[in-house]
Design a protein around this motif. Sequence first.
Motif, mmCIF file in Angstrom:
data_model
loop_
_atom_site.group_PDB
_atom_site.id
_atom_site.type_symbol
_atom_site.label_atom_id
_atom_site.label_comp_id
_atom_site.label_asym_id
_atom_site.label_seq_id
_atom_site.Cartn_x
_atom_site.Cartn_y
_atom_site.Cartn_z
ATOM 1 N N ILE A 43 -9.303 3.039 7.816
ATOM 2 C CA ILE A 43 -9.443 1.715 7.210
ATOM 3 C C ILE A 43 -8.684 0.717 8.077
ATOM 4 O O ILE A 43 -7.521 0.943 8.412
ATOM 5 N N TYR A 88 -8.672 -2.706 -3.278
ATOM 6 C CA TYR A 88 -9.793 -2.204 -2.496
ATOM 7 C C TYR A 88 -9.486 -0.804 -1.963
ATOM 8 O O TYR A 88 -10.293 0.125 -2.072
ATOM 9 N N ILE A 89 -8.305 -0.673 -1.344
ATOM 10 C CA ILE A 89 -7.987 0.563 -0.651
ATOM 11 C C ILE A 89 -7.663 1.691 -1.626
ATOM 12 O O ILE A 89 -8.080 2.838 -1.425
ATOM 13 N N ILE A 115 -4.628 4.058 7.616
ATOM 14 C CA ILE A 115 -4.792 2.660 7.203
ATOM 15 C C ILE A 115 -4.046 1.795 8.209
ATOM 16 O O ILE A 115 -2.815 1.863 8.302
ATOM 17 N N ARG A 149 -7.551 -3.411 8.732
ATOM 18 C CA ARG A 149 -7.491 -4.808 8.300
ATOM 19 C C ARG A 149 -7.977 -5.671 9.459
ATOM 20 O O ARG A 149 -7.421 -5.605 10.564
ATOM 21 N N LEU A 203 0.823 -1.207 0.000
ATOM 22 C CA LEU A 203 0.000 0.000 0.000
ATOM 23 C C LEU A 203 0.855 1.254 0.000
ATOM 24 O O LEU A 203 0.600 2.200 -0.748
ATOM 25 N N LEU A 241 -13.848 1.804 6.186
ATOM 26 C CA LEU A 241 -13.725 0.575 5.403
ATOM 27 C C LEU A 241 -12.993 -0.463 6.236
ATOM 28 O O LEU A 241 -12.101 -0.120 7.017
ATOM 29 N N THR A 242 -13.399 -1.705 6.109
ATOM 30 C CA THR A 242 -12.631 -2.807 6.689
ATOM 31 C C THR A 242 -12.256 -3.761 5.571
ATOM 32 O O THR A 242 -13.026 -3.948 4.620
ATOM 33 N N VAL A 243 -11.078 -4.352 5.675
ATOM 34 C CA VAL A 243 -10.619 -5.293 4.657
ATOM 35 C C VAL A 243 -10.088 -6.547 5.337
ATOM 36 O O VAL A 243 -9.462 -6.485 6.389
ATOM 37 N N VAL A 271 -6.166 -6.559 -1.604
ATOM 38 C CA VAL A 271 -6.430 -5.527 -0.601
ATOM 39 C C VAL A 271 -5.996 -4.155 -1.108
ATOM 40 O O VAL A 271 -6.687 -3.149 -0.907
ATOM 41 N N CYS A 276 -7.322 2.931 14.590
ATOM 42 C CA CYS A 276 -8.366 3.671 13.896
ATOM 43 C C CYS A 276 -9.215 4.478 14.870
ATOM 44 O O CYS A 276 -9.613 5.609 14.566
ATOM 45 N N TYR A 297 -10.793 3.169 -2.849
ATOM 46 C CA TYR A 297 -11.391 4.080 -1.873
ATOM 47 C C TYR A 297 -10.663 5.427 -1.850
ATOM 48 O O TYR A 297 -11.297 6.486 -1.805
#
Length: 458
Positions: free
Chosen positions: A95, A358-359, A70, A97, A15, A118-120, A355, A83, A362
């Motif tokens: 966000i 996804y992020i 994140i 994990r 990321l 958001l959750t992943v 992942v 978070c 966003y």
Amino acid sequence: MKIIVVGCGKVGSALARQLSEEGHDVSVVDTNAQVVNDVSSSCDVMGIVGNGGSYAVQKELGVEEADLMIAASDSDELNLLCCLIAKKAGDCSTIARVRNPIYNSEIGFIREELGLSLTVNPEYAAAMEASRLLKFPSAIKIDSFARGHVEMLKFTIPPESPLDGMSLAEISKTIRGDVLVCTVERGANRDVTIPGGSFRLQSGDTISVVASVQNARDFVAKVGLKSRIVTNCIIVGGGMIAYYLAKILLESRIAVTIIEKKPERAQMLAEELPEANIICGDAANQNILLEEGIESCESFVSLTGMDEENIFLSLYARKASTKDVKLITKVNRINYDDIIGDLNLGSLLNPQHIVAEYIVRYVRAMENSIGSNVETLYNIIENKVEALEFLIQKGSPVIGIPLLELPLKKGVLIACIYRNRRIIIPNGQSRIEVDDRVIVVTSQLGFQDIRDILRSQQ
């Protein structure tokens, strides 16, 4: 945007690298000095050694001015704490994990109560992708758009396929398939083309096509590839991906065998998955694979913690199987992609890539809260081609203009329009309307808004 990443493991590092390359101000934190140094030296990011769950550490990272936190450490609890602190201290988007199956079943409540954006769950996301591939075994990769109504499939054209030598303009007439070929990878160097109507396909090409779910199945069957769901699966490695995948497959009445060498983990799987066949043993022992029916199995998924072991297991499964076995191989080391791409390992599964998509999706939507935001994002050809879905809002400059007249940038293809539950494979006279979901395929990476597909008007 100013982004803080907690945890410099595989997901956090991937990321930090991608978000930094997209021009964001990224800071990373981890308790391991070596990994912080590795990430900060390989990417243009600031690194701090410390506990991301500490308010003092977050303040040093500039959480009060941050746009996004994140939390991607190995601990779900630490991620949630990070978070929570960031939300209270800086009121930024957050966000987390979250991997534990217990939390996974309660994720809606957790997200709402903690104010998470958001959750992943990398393992669950990887399991979902693997399950889609097993239900459509001829595909190397499957990406979904328009809330599952549109699919993009990647597959290799087999020898003696009716597609061999056919131009794209001839496909709808000859095969009567309402699909659009978006990309073609060809040759030893896997040169990538976003083709036009006169482009002719060859056997051995790897192509990506977009279509409705049913049209995609019909098309694959007509060109001589398997479209029938597998009925059994051998999974090697009993980690979280295997657990989630087995649950999904068992619900679809697919017979599952899991081979796990750690006795305590095998015992847990046997208790949690009573309908599965759990074998405690080392799959590197060929006799175990033969005893469990590797020669006649329809699908084989290698999910151990070692890339090398997964690769060798998949190669052996292909050699030992008397059927055209569907292979899925988990590979974490992205720098090996060019090498292993030639080994015929079936579909490659990379949880951190999933992942990251996804992020990043966003983040790109956050950057433009007014226009037509990125709803879905996939790297369909790694670092070369992206597929994006945009939800068209009022005032967009693409509305009402025939596609033939839109000043599209080079390397941009409007692949599909989803309107009122209707899938439109567009032509030059098609027009985009408000509330359409538009799927764009492009070799120009980093688009954030539908406006980005247009050339600047002088």
